[in-house]
Design an enzyme around this catalytic site. Structure first.
Site, PDB file in Angstrom:
ATOM      1  N   ARG A 106       0.665 -10.915   6.617  1.00  0.00           N
ATOM      2  CA  ARG A 106       0.679  -9.679   5.832  1.00  0.00           C
ATOM      3  C   ARG A 106       1.962  -8.932   6.195  1.00  0.00           C
ATOM      4  O   ARG A 106       2.048  -8.276   7.223  1.00  0.00           O
ATOM      5  CB  ARG A 106      -0.561  -8.839   6.169  1.00  0.00           C
ATOM      6  CG  ARG A 106      -1.886  -9.605   6.032  1.00  0.00           C
ATOM      7  CD  ARG A 106      -3.083  -8.716   6.309  1.00  0.00           C
ATOM      8  NE  ARG A 106      -3.078  -8.109   7.628  1.00  0.00           N
ATOM      9  CZ  ARG A 106      -3.612  -8.653   8.718  1.00  0.00           C
ATOM     10  NH1 ARG A 106      -4.232  -9.817   8.657  1.00  0.00           N
ATOM     11  NH2 ARG A 106      -3.546  -8.027   9.874  1.00  0.00           N
ATOM     12  N   CYS A 127      14.678  25.036   2.742  1.00  0.00           N
ATOM     13  CA  CYS A 127      13.813  25.741   1.797  1.00  0.00           C
ATOM     14  C   CYS A 127      12.930  24.725   1.067  1.00  0.00           C
ATOM     15  O   CYS A 127      13.012  23.528   1.300  1.00  0.00           O
ATOM     16  CB  CYS A 127      14.643  26.506   0.772  1.00  0.00           C
ATOM     17  SG  CYS A 127      15.960  27.505   1.477  1.00  0.00           S
ATOM     18  N   MET A 128      12.103  25.216   0.159  1.00  0.00           N
ATOM     19  CA  MET A 128      11.213  24.329  -0.583  1.00  0.00           C
ATOM     20  C   MET A 128      12.000  23.353  -1.459  1.00  0.00           C
ATOM     21  O   MET A 128      11.646  22.183  -1.575  1.00  0.00           O
ATOM     22  CB  MET A 128      10.246  25.158  -1.440  1.00  0.00           C
ATOM     23  CG  MET A 128       9.153  24.312  -2.086  1.00  0.00           C
ATOM     24  SD  MET A 128       8.073  25.263  -3.177  1.00  0.00           S
ATOM     25  CE  MET A 128       7.226  26.332  -2.039  1.00  0.00           C
ATOM     26  N   ASP A 129      13.095  23.836  -2.076  1.00  0.00           N
ATOM     27  CA  ASP A 129      13.810  23.032  -3.076  1.00  0.00           C
ATOM     28  C   ASP A 129      15.284  22.811  -2.743  1.00  0.00           C
ATOM     29  O   ASP A 129      15.969  22.099  -3.466  1.00  0.00           O
ATOM     30  CB  ASP A 129      13.738  23.719  -4.443  1.00  0.00           C
ATOM     31  CG  ASP A 129      12.349  24.248  -4.716  1.00  0.00           C
ATOM     32  OD1 ASP A 129      11.422  23.431  -4.770  1.00  0.00           O
ATOM     33  OD2 ASP A 129      12.196  25.476  -4.838  1.00  0.00           O
ATOM     34  N   TYR A 147      16.287  31.435   5.052  1.00  0.00           N
ATOM     35  CA  TYR A 147      15.183  32.323   5.435  1.00  0.00           C
ATOM     36  C   TYR A 147      15.222  32.587   6.928  1.00  0.00           C
ATOM     37  O   TYR A 147      15.388  31.658   7.731  1.00  0.00           O
ATOM     38  CB  TYR A 147      13.834  31.696   5.083  1.00  0.00           C
ATOM     39  CG  TYR A 147      13.570  31.625   3.593  1.00  0.00           C
ATOM     40  CD1 TYR A 147      13.445  32.792   2.838  1.00  0.00           C
ATOM     41  CD2 TYR A 147      13.432  30.405   2.956  1.00  0.00           C
ATOM     42  CE1 TYR A 147      13.188  32.729   1.473  1.00  0.00           C
ATOM     43  CE2 TYR A 147      13.176  30.329   1.598  1.00  0.00           C
ATOM     44  CZ  TYR A 147      13.053  31.499   0.856  1.00  0.00           C
ATOM     45  OH  TYR A 147      12.799  31.430  -0.482  1.00  0.00           O
ATOM     46  N   LYS A 152       0.843  -1.210   0.000  1.00  0.00           N
ATOM     47  CA  LYS A 152       0.000   0.000   0.000  1.00  0.00           C
ATOM     48  C   LYS A 152       0.874   1.254   0.000  1.00  0.00           C
ATOM     49  O   LYS A 152       2.070   1.177   0.300  1.00  0.00           O
ATOM     50  CB  LYS A 152      -0.922  -0.017   1.229  1.00  0.00           C
ATOM     51  CG  LYS A 152      -0.190  -0.021   2.572  1.00  0.00           C
ATOM     52  CD  LYS A 152      -1.118  -0.393   3.713  1.00  0.00           C
ATOM     53  CE  LYS A 152      -0.373  -0.379   5.035  1.00  0.00           C
ATOM     54  NZ  LYS A 152      -1.184  -0.986   6.118  1.00  0.00           N
ATOM     55  N   ARG A 179     -10.613  -0.260  14.936  1.00  0.00           N
ATOM     56  CA  ARG A 179     -10.716   0.271  13.574  1.00  0.00           C
ATOM     57  C   ARG A 179     -11.825  -0.512  12.875  1.00  0.00           C
ATOM     58  O   ARG A 179     -12.846  -0.792  13.483  1.00  0.00           O
ATOM     59  CB  ARG A 179      -9.345   0.177  12.891  1.00  0.00           C
ATOM     60  CG  ARG A 179      -9.135   1.149  11.762  1.00  0.00           C
ATOM     61  CD  ARG A 179      -7.651   1.265  11.369  1.00  0.00           C
ATOM     62  NE  ARG A 179      -7.082   0.038  10.814  1.00  0.00           N
ATOM     63  CZ  ARG A 179      -5.835  -0.085  10.377  1.00  0.00           C
ATOM     64  NH1 ARG A 179      -5.013   0.950  10.426  1.00  0.00           N
ATOM     65  NH2 ARG A 179      -5.382  -1.220   9.881  1.00  0.00           N
TER      66      ARG A 179
HETATM   67  C1  LIG Z   1      -0.519  -1.908   6.838  1.00  0.00           C
HETATM   68  C2  LIG Z   1      -1.104  -3.149   7.329  1.00  0.00           C
HETATM   69  C3  LIG Z   1      -0.307  -4.293   7.503  1.00  0.00           C
HETATM   70  C4  LIG Z   1       1.202  -4.272   7.375  1.00  0.00           C
HETATM   71  O1  LIG Z   1       1.758  -3.823   8.572  1.00  0.00           O
HETATM   72  P1  LIG Z   1       3.349  -3.826   8.793  1.00  0.00           P
HETATM   73  O2  LIG Z   1       3.508  -3.345  10.184  1.00  0.00           O
HETATM   74  O3  LIG Z   1       3.891  -2.835   7.804  1.00  0.00           O
HETATM   75  O4  LIG Z   1       3.814  -5.185   8.539  1.00  0.00           O
HETATM   76  C5  LIG Z   1      -0.935  -5.468   7.831  1.00  0.00           C
HETATM   77  N1  LIG Z   1      -2.270  -5.526   8.016  1.00  0.00           N
HETATM   78  C6  LIG Z   1      -3.055  -4.435   7.897  1.00  0.00           C
HETATM   79  C7  LIG Z   1      -4.520  -4.574   8.117  1.00  0.00           C
HETATM   80  C8  LIG Z   1      -2.511  -3.218   7.553  1.00  0.00           C
HETATM   81  O5  LIG Z   1      -3.289  -2.147   7.446  1.00  0.00           O
END
Ligand SMILES: *Cc1c(COP(=O)(O)O)cnc(C)c1O
Length: 372
Positions: free
Chosen positions: A223, A314-316, A268, A40, A140
């Site tokens: 995951r 700065c910005m750049d 700045y 993601k 969540r």
């Molecule tokens: C982002 C996410 C992960 C991955 O988490 P890590 O800490 O980066 O391994 C796994 N499960 C869900 C639901 C997430 O939102």
């Protein structure tokens, strides 16, 4: 946004490191467990497609993303492995989920009912792949009670419009020394499993932290996100189980070098004033690249030596104090290794009082990503 291909500032992504991190994790997973790479947010800033391809080489067999568009990006790049969207997708996009063969998260009974209605009104008779999400303490998305999850499972199984592909939860504290909250979430997920008569293809609970520090967790898929990028999920809290290899470096080159006499203001608001004859280097990166103003006072590497960022960023561009005259064009390492010295994403995160996850996501589109 224009990408700065013609400027010496770039993110360098080590795809070998990603591959290696995945392979190391795959090697130690219990038999029969699959690794889905979490890509993601543009692969945590590393580039989603390149990360995904490296992860496949390391042994990943599927992917997780946050939103539909990220999944489509992977499909359009030719990725054919299963892709799970971890967040809630509005039912009006179900046609896209079917078109691109994407699996989606189910977190409420209302969503399921709306989806059944939607699927009844479109031409395709293909079933939609769903993963039922249980909220065991993250607060969540997801079903809160075993009964709620069971009811959803029953609807999914009786309606013919779905393939029940997964059941999952997400830990909020798998990276803490004190495992009690982790255990509490684990028990709650067990209670859900206990009321179900059947299980789907994928049961998954582990993010990187759970996979690393609780390798015997429930399920047959993990995951794997931050660990794949070579970053310790816990920050400073827990030691790495095996060496994770950071995949991202940020480099640039000096575009001007000048000696200023004492009493000259830099940047700045002239927040820094030279106190003697000082060599100042200009680096073409700024807050528009995600190199935030709060990094004033942090250091970068030039020829393996730490040089302080002086004056406001700065910005750049930003200015650094050099120990002596250095040639224009000399490499500047903002994150990564240089002559045995190292600036880590964790150090940047510490300076910004945040976590490296956020640092990885803050680099703007203007920075080109180079893959090696
Ligand atoms: C982002 C996410 C992960 C991955 O988490 P890590 O800490 O980066 O391994 C796994 N499960 C869900 C639901 C997430 O939102």
């Amino acid at each position: 946004m224009a990408v700065g291909w013609h400027r010496p500032t770039k993110l360098v992504i080590d795809t070998q490191a990603i591959q290696e991190n995945v392979r190391n994790e795959v090697k130690r997973m219990p038999q029969g467990t699959e690794l889905f790479a979490v890509v993601k947010a543009n692969g945590y800033g590393h580039g989603a497609v390149q990360t995904a391809k490296a992860a496949i080489k390391g042994g990943a067999t599927g992917f997780c993303v946050a939103i539909v568009d990220e999944a489509i990006e992977l499909r359009e790049a030719g990725i054919t492995e299963p892709i799970l969207i971890l967040s809630i997708v509005d039912v009006s996009y179900i046609d896209l989920l079917l078109k691109y063969d994407l699996s989606v998260t189910v977190a409420t009974q209302e969503w399921l009912e709306q989806a059944i209605d939607y699927l009844g009104h479109i031409e395709t008779q293909e079933p939609l792949k769903v993963h039922i999400k249980v909220d065991t303490g993250m607060g969540r998305i997801g079903f809160i009670t075993p009964e709620g999850a069971k009811q959803a499972v029953e609807l999914v199984q009786t309606s013919q419009k779905f393939i029940w592909e997964g059941l999952f939860t997400h830990f909020s504290a798998a990276d803490e020394k004190d495992a009690s909250y982790f255990e509490k979430q684990n028990r709650r997920f067990q209670a859900v499993l206990a009321v179900l008569n059947e299980l789907p293809k994928y049961v998954h609970v582990s993010n990187s932290a759970a996979a690393l520090w609780h390798p015997e967790s429930i399920g047959n898929m993990i995951r794997f996100g931050i660990g794949m990028y070579g970053l310790n999920p816990s920050g400073h809290e827990l030691p790495e189980v095996y060496p994770l290899k950071p995949a991202l470096s940020l480099v640039s080159r000096l575009i001007q070098v000048k000696e200023l006499p004492p009493g000259e203001g830099i940047g700045y608001g002239h927040t820094y004033t030279t106190s003697e004859n000082e060599w100042i280097g200009i680096v073409p990166i700024g807050y528009a690249d995600g190199w935030l103003r709060h990094l004033q006072g942090f250091s970068v590497l030039v020829n393996g030596e730490k040089c302080e960022i002086i004056g406001r960023i700065c910005m750049d561009q930003c200015m650094i104090r050099l120990p002596r005259k250095v040639n224009v064009g000399t490499q500047v390492t903002l994150i990564g290794n240089d002559h045995g010295e190292n600036i880590t994403m964790q150090m940047v995160a510490d300076k910004l009082e945040t976590i490296h996850y956020e640092v990885a996501c803050m680099f703007s589109e203007r920075l080109p990503r180079e893959y090696k």
